[in-house]
Scaffold this motif. Structure first.
Motif, PDB file in Angstrom:
ATOM      1  N   ALA A  51     -67.066 -67.213   2.770  1.00 32.88           N
ATOM      2  CA  ALA A  51     -66.579 -66.511   4.027  1.00 32.88           C
ATOM      3  C   ALA A  51     -65.961 -65.223   4.119  1.00 32.88           C
ATOM      4  CB  ALA A  51     -65.652 -67.728   4.814  1.00 32.88           C
ATOM      5  N   LEU A  52     -65.498 -64.822   2.893  1.00 31.24           N
ATOM      6  CA  LEU A  52     -64.857 -63.543   2.687  1.00 31.24           C
ATOM      7  C   LEU A  52     -65.701 -62.515   2.090  1.00 31.24           C
ATOM      8  CD1 LEU A  52     -61.177 -64.463   1.538  1.00 31.24           C
ATOM      9  CD2 LEU A  52     -61.852 -63.904   3.920  1.00 31.24           C
ATOM     10  N   LYS A  96     -70.267 -63.125   8.456  1.00 32.98           N
ATOM     11  CA  LYS A  96     -70.124 -62.997   9.802  1.00 32.98           C
ATOM     12  C   LYS A  96     -68.417 -62.969   9.894  1.00 32.98           C
ATOM     13  CE  LYS A  96     -74.371 -64.900  10.980  1.00 32.98           C
ATOM     14  NZ  LYS A  96     -75.300 -65.846  11.671  1.00 32.98           N
ATOM     15  N   PRO A  97     -68.133 -62.346  11.030  1.00 35.21           N
ATOM     16  CA  PRO A  97     -66.613 -62.277  11.316  1.00 35.21           C
ATOM     17  C   PRO A  97     -65.951 -63.739  11.443  1.00 35.21           C
ATOM     18  CG  PRO A  97     -67.745 -60.628  12.736  1.00 35.21           C
ATOM     19  CD  PRO A  97     -68.939 -61.395  11.850  1.00 35.21           C
ATOM     20  N   ASN A  98     -66.693 -64.619  12.164  1.00 37.64           N
ATOM     21  CA  ASN A  98     -66.317 -65.790  12.318  1.00 37.64           C
ATOM     22  C   ASN A  98     -66.701 -67.216  11.425  1.00 37.64           C
ATOM     23  OD1 ASN A  98     -69.107 -66.307  13.190  1.00 37.64           O
ATOM     24  ND2 ASN A  98     -68.637 -67.338  14.873  1.00 37.64           N
ATOM     25  N   ILE A 102     -65.077 -71.072  10.956  1.00 33.71           N
ATOM     26  CA  ILE A 102     -65.914 -72.078  11.053  1.00 33.71           C
ATOM     27  C   ILE A 102     -65.743 -72.830   9.975  1.00 33.71           C
ATOM     28  CG2 ILE A 102     -68.513 -72.635  10.807  1.00 33.71           C
ATOM     29  CD1 ILE A 102     -69.103 -70.280  12.449  1.00 33.71           C
ATOM     30  N   LYS A 103     -65.570 -72.332   8.881  1.00 31.62           N
ATOM     31  CA  LYS A 103     -65.168 -73.252   7.691  1.00 31.62           C
ATOM     32  C   LYS A 103     -63.852 -73.927   7.788  1.00 31.62           C
ATOM     33  CE  LYS A 103     -68.691 -71.344   5.580  1.00 31.62           C
ATOM     34  NZ  LYS A 103     -69.948 -71.904   5.311  1.00 31.62           N
TER      35      LYS A 103
END
Length: 279
Positions: free
Chosen positions: A205-206, A211-213, A217-218
């Motif tokens: 996620a990083l 994606k920005p979101n 979401i995670k």
């Protein structure tokens, strides 16, 4: 890789987007979301009544160092014995690199527990105090610390191994106190899979191409959702967005915290007690 001895476990699940997006049969049978509270955590009855929190206003400030001031009562400094006592302790390897690392790892883990077990984190993000949620927060903050330690190369990875071993023992105690001794080994294997699945998910996620979101979401799947599939309502969505900002801020703040403070455990996550009164 986070730990040399656990490289195989990481590689086996590196393709997972988020383990908790699939409900675990073991946890369904054992009532994972409603197991007794974690070891040494305050009971729900001890928690203060929740104050209205305007989540949209939280965690927008710039990251800053989390190092504790020299005069902070929370600091845990290495004992500076002199003379004969120091000589004897050196002979007993008290000041060896391994002994120093183990002491530092214990302090680091206490910082993690202090943040995870504080009632404020549940109040701010509107979370229930259940085993599942407490464990999810524990994994999240372990990931934050291990990610920072990894930035220091092999020395940081080695220290991270000690932190992980302390964490593993603490989780075993928490699970045992939750009353599932007969399935302890099975639970520990399942929790290990969740741990590494979440670590992989947060790392992804990083990534620059995420994606920005993605982080939001995670976090929703791993922390807020019971089964990892339900759609959040407006309140939960705000909480997940706020937690994503909190996590990104802690990532930046830990990166700004000097190596000595990180290795000795003389840092503190962003206090959340005063956030509950923000309206």
């Amino acid at each position: 890789m986070l730990f040399p001895r656990l490289a195989r476990a990481v590689s086996q699940i590196s393709k997972l987007r988020s383990f908790s997006s699939n409900a675990s049969p073991l946890f369904s049978r054992c009532g994972y979301a409603t197991v007794a509270q974690a070891d040494d955590a305050p009971s729900q009855n001890d928690f203060p009544s929740k104050s209205p929190v305007n989540l949209d206003k939280l965690f927008w400030s710039k990251p800053c160092s989390l190092a504790l001031p020299k005069d902070s009562p929370l600091r845990v400094d290495e004992p500076d014995y002199q003379g004969v006592r120091r000589f004897i302790l050196k002979m007993l390897l008290f000041y060896s690199k391994q002994s120093t690392s183990i002491r530092g790892a214990n302090v680091i883990y206490k910082r993690i527990i202090a943040q995870v077990d504080t009632p404020a984190i549940y109040d701010v993000f509107n979370l229930e105090k259940t085993f599942k949620i407490t464990y999810s927060l524990l994994v999240l903050h372990m990931w934050l610390v291990l990610r920072r330690l990894k930035q220091e190369g092999k020395e940081g990875v080695d220290l991270g191994q000690y932190v992980y071993e302390i964490y593993n023992h603490n989780v075993e105690v928490r699970v045992s106190k939750a009353g599932v001794n007969l399935l302890l080994l099975t639970w520990m294997k399942e929790l290990e899979r969740i741990f590494f699945g979440n670590v992989v998910a947060y790392d992804e996620a990083l990534l620059p191409d995420a994606k920005p979101n993605d982080l939001q979401i995670k976090l929703w799947r791993n922390v807020f959702s019971d089964d990892g599939t339900t759609t959040p309502d407006e309140t939960d969505l705000k909480a997940a967005k706020a937690m994503a900002r909190y996590v990104r801020r802690e990532v930046g703040s830990l990166s700004l915290t000097d190596k000595e403070s990180i290795f000795s455990g003389n840092f503190s996550f962003t206090p959340l007690e005063n956030k509950a009164s923000v309206t």
